[in-house]
Design an enzyme around this catalytic site. Structure first.
Site, short mmCIF file in Angstrom:
data_model
loop_
_atom_site.label_atom_id
_atom_site.label_comp_id
_atom_site.label_asym_id
_atom_site.label_seq_id
_atom_site.Cartn_x
_atom_site.Cartn_y
_atom_site.Cartn_z
N ASP A 19 -1.32 3.68 3.68
CA ASP A 19 -0.35 4.50 2.92
C ASP A 19 -0.69 4.57 1.44
O ASP A 19 -0.65 5.64 0.84
CB ASP A 19 1.12 4.08 3.17
CG ASP A 19 1.46 2.65 2.80
OD1 ASP A 19 0.54 1.86 2.45
OD2 ASP A 19 2.66 2.30 2.86
N GLY A 103 10.81 -11.25 5.92
CA GLY A 103 9.44 -11.77 5.79
C GLY A 103 8.63 -11.72 7.07
O GLY A 103 7.66 -12.46 7.22
N GLY A 105 7.39 -8.71 8.39
CA GLY A 105 6.61 -7.47 8.49
C GLY A 105 7.38 -6.33 9.11
O GLY A 105 6.79 -5.35 9.57
N LEU A 106 8.71 -6.42 9.12
CA LEU A 106 9.52 -5.33 9.70
C LEU A 106 10.31 -4.60 8.61
O LEU A 106 11.27 -3.90 8.90
CB LEU A 106 10.44 -5.88 10.79
CG LEU A 106 9.73 -6.60 11.94
CD1 LEU A 106 10.73 -7.12 12.96
CD2 LEU A 106 8.72 -5.68 12.65
N SER A 108 12.27 -5.57 5.94
CA SER A 108 13.63 -5.89 5.52
C SER A 108 13.85 -5.41 4.09
O SER A 108 14.94 -4.96 3.74
CB SER A 108 13.87 -7.40 5.63
OG SER A 108 12.89 -8.09 4.90
N SER A 109 12.82 -5.45 3.27
CA SER A 109 13.01 -5.05 1.86
C SER A 109 13.27 -3.55 1.74
O SER A 109 14.18 -3.14 1.01
CB SER A 109 11.82 -5.48 1.00
OG SER A 109 10.62 -5.31 1.69
N GLU A 141 10.28 -1.20 -5.85
CA GLU A 141 9.48 -2.34 -5.37
C GLU A 141 8.20 -2.49 -6.20
O GLU A 141 7.77 -3.60 -6.50
CB GLU A 141 9.16 -2.14 -3.88
CG GLU A 141 8.78 -3.45 -3.23
CD GLU A 141 9.00 -3.47 -1.74
OE1 GLU A 141 9.86 -2.70 -1.23
OE2 GLU A 141 8.32 -4.26 -1.06
N ASP A 153 7.32 2.49 4.39
CA ASP A 153 8.53 1.81 4.87
C ASP A 153 9.80 2.52 4.43
O ASP A 153 10.72 2.75 5.21
CB ASP A 153 8.55 0.36 4.38
CG ASP A 153 7.27 -0.39 4.72
OD1 ASP A 153 6.48 0.12 5.54
OD2 ASP A 153 7.05 -1.48 4.17
C1 GLA Z 1 3.69 -3.26 3.76
C2 GLA Z 1 3.94 -2.20 2.70
C3 GLA Z 1 3.57 -0.81 3.21
C4 GLA Z 1 2.18 -0.79 3.85
C5 GLA Z 1 2.01 -1.96 4.82
C6 GLA Z 1 0.63 -2.05 5.37
O1 GLA Z 1 4.59 -3.08 4.80
O2 GLA Z 1 5.29 -2.20 2.31
O3 GLA Z 1 3.67 0.12 2.18
O4 GLA Z 1 1.20 -0.82 2.87
O5 GLA Z 1 2.36 -3.19 4.23
O6 GLA Z 1 0.33 -0.96 6.15
#
Ligand code: GLA
Length: 367
Positions: A19, A103, A105-106, A108-109, A141, A153
């Protein structure tokens, strides 16, 4: 009057670390959401309560706000960026409750940012275009929290749709919603090893990509991001790139191609082809981009041995967190049991496993 908003977390099917290289991604909005309850105040204060942390923070929108280095930076950062962009906010009391595992990788932020943004915009009687909102949340962010994330995200948290994957061009922000077949399950396996995105490794990957672009642009003036480079061009101008930067570039370039092939495969309902691309994506993230971990590799390996698994890969930023697995419906039950018990046997960690469906993006909820 009190109003309630929800914004989902996401899982990315394919297109990792593309991205912020102006590339392509294919995330899905999840049923896990962050909820923001908001009511107006008669001043320009924001009272923000986090149910997850059991803490309240109060800030004054008329003062210069600085990050505190905790959970409140996400919602406060959103308010700061909205104001900087000229959207004048009303004071409000905001209660935030997140059900997206933190934390892992889904995202949450992003869910906190988007829920906060929707709530603040609504209570202040503002109209802000959804693409603009995604950009502002990302900026919160980048600038306030200090993680140089891309836009995936926040975008999918706003634009996701039930039963669909979102194919996004991160340069133009054009997207297509691709129907997911009914006979397949998206299963997320949480390694229970947390990652820290703001950590330097993520920003370091970005810098390596930028170094690649800088080198390649000397020979290819049209190149402003790795999105613009073909694999042949990378090979041709490889001399002068360090081995590490070369591999980082190779991941991004091949991953972009995989996302487009995966979109074709999905449109043909060719799940075998889709799964193969997921596997290749994982290998590339592991070997070229080096953002996987022992636990993620193990989880993927275990998954690939189970019958009915089309594909498995790490998802999100990496260094821990979750894998995403595409599993035939009739094998979903056995998959969960087998992978959970094998993973626990080897690591002594009890994984969480979530069987997911693609959900809608952010919305106001009638309480
Ligand atoms: C995190 C970042 C995203 C993207 C992924 C990796 O989730 O928030 O913008 O870069 O890592 O694909």
């Amino acid at each position: 009057m009190q109003r309630l908003f929800r914004a989902p977390g996401r899982v990315n099917l394919i297109g990792e670390h593309t991205d912020y290289n102006d590339g392509f991604v294919m995330p899905v909005a999840l049923g896990f959401s962050t909820w923001a309850k908001i009511s107006p105040l008669e001043n320009r204060k924001l009272q923000i309560y986090s149910e997850n942390f059991g803490e309240e923070v109060e800030v004054n929108l008329d003062e210069r706000l600085a990050p505190r280095g905790d959970w409140s930076d996400y919602p406060v950062g959103v308010a700061v960026e909205l104001e900087k962009a000229g959207h004048r906010l009303r004071g409000a009391r905001l209660e935030i409750r997140g059900e997206v595992p933190i934390g892992s990788g889904l995202s949450s932020s992003a869910a906190v940012e988007v829920a906060t943004a929707c709530a603040l915009v609504a209570i202040s009687d503002l109209q802000v275009d959804k693409r603009e909102l995604a950009r502002l949340c990302r900026r919160a962010e980048n600038e306030f929290v200090g993680a140089r994330v891309g836009i995936m995200d926040q975008f999918v948290s706003l634009f996701g749709e039930a039963h669909k994957a979102l194919l996004l061009d991160c340069r133009s922000l054009e997207f297509r919603l691709l129907p997911l077949p009914d006979n397949v399950r998206l299963i997320i396996c949480n390694t229970m090893v947390k990652h820290a995105l703001a950590s330097s490794a993520y920003n370091e990957r970005r810098e390596q990509c930028e170094a690649g672009v800088k080198h390649l642009a000397q020979f290819l003036p049209h190149v402003t991001a790795l999105r613009d480079v073909t694999i042949e061009e990378l090979e041709q101008h490889r001399a002068g790139l360090s081995e590490v930067v070369y591999r980082r570039c190779r991941h991004v370039i091949t991953e972009n191609a995989r996302v487009l092939s995966a979109a074709d495969a999905l449109e043909r309902s060719d799940l075998l082809a889709f799964g193969r691309l997921m596997r290749e994506s994982h290998q590339s993230l592991r070997d070229d981009y080096e953002v996987s971990s022992e636990e993620l590799d193990l989880m993927v390996e275990l998954a690939q041995k189970v019958e009915g698994v089309y594909g498995a890969r790490m998802t999100g930023g990496g260094f821990g967190g979750c894998t995403i697995n595409l599993v035939a419906e009739e094998h979903a039950e056995v998959f969960q049991q087998t992978v959970a018990s094998e993973y626990e046997r080897v690591t002594k960690l009890k994984p969480e496993i979530y069987v997911c469906t693609a959900a809608n993006g952010a919305e106001e909820v009638r309480s």
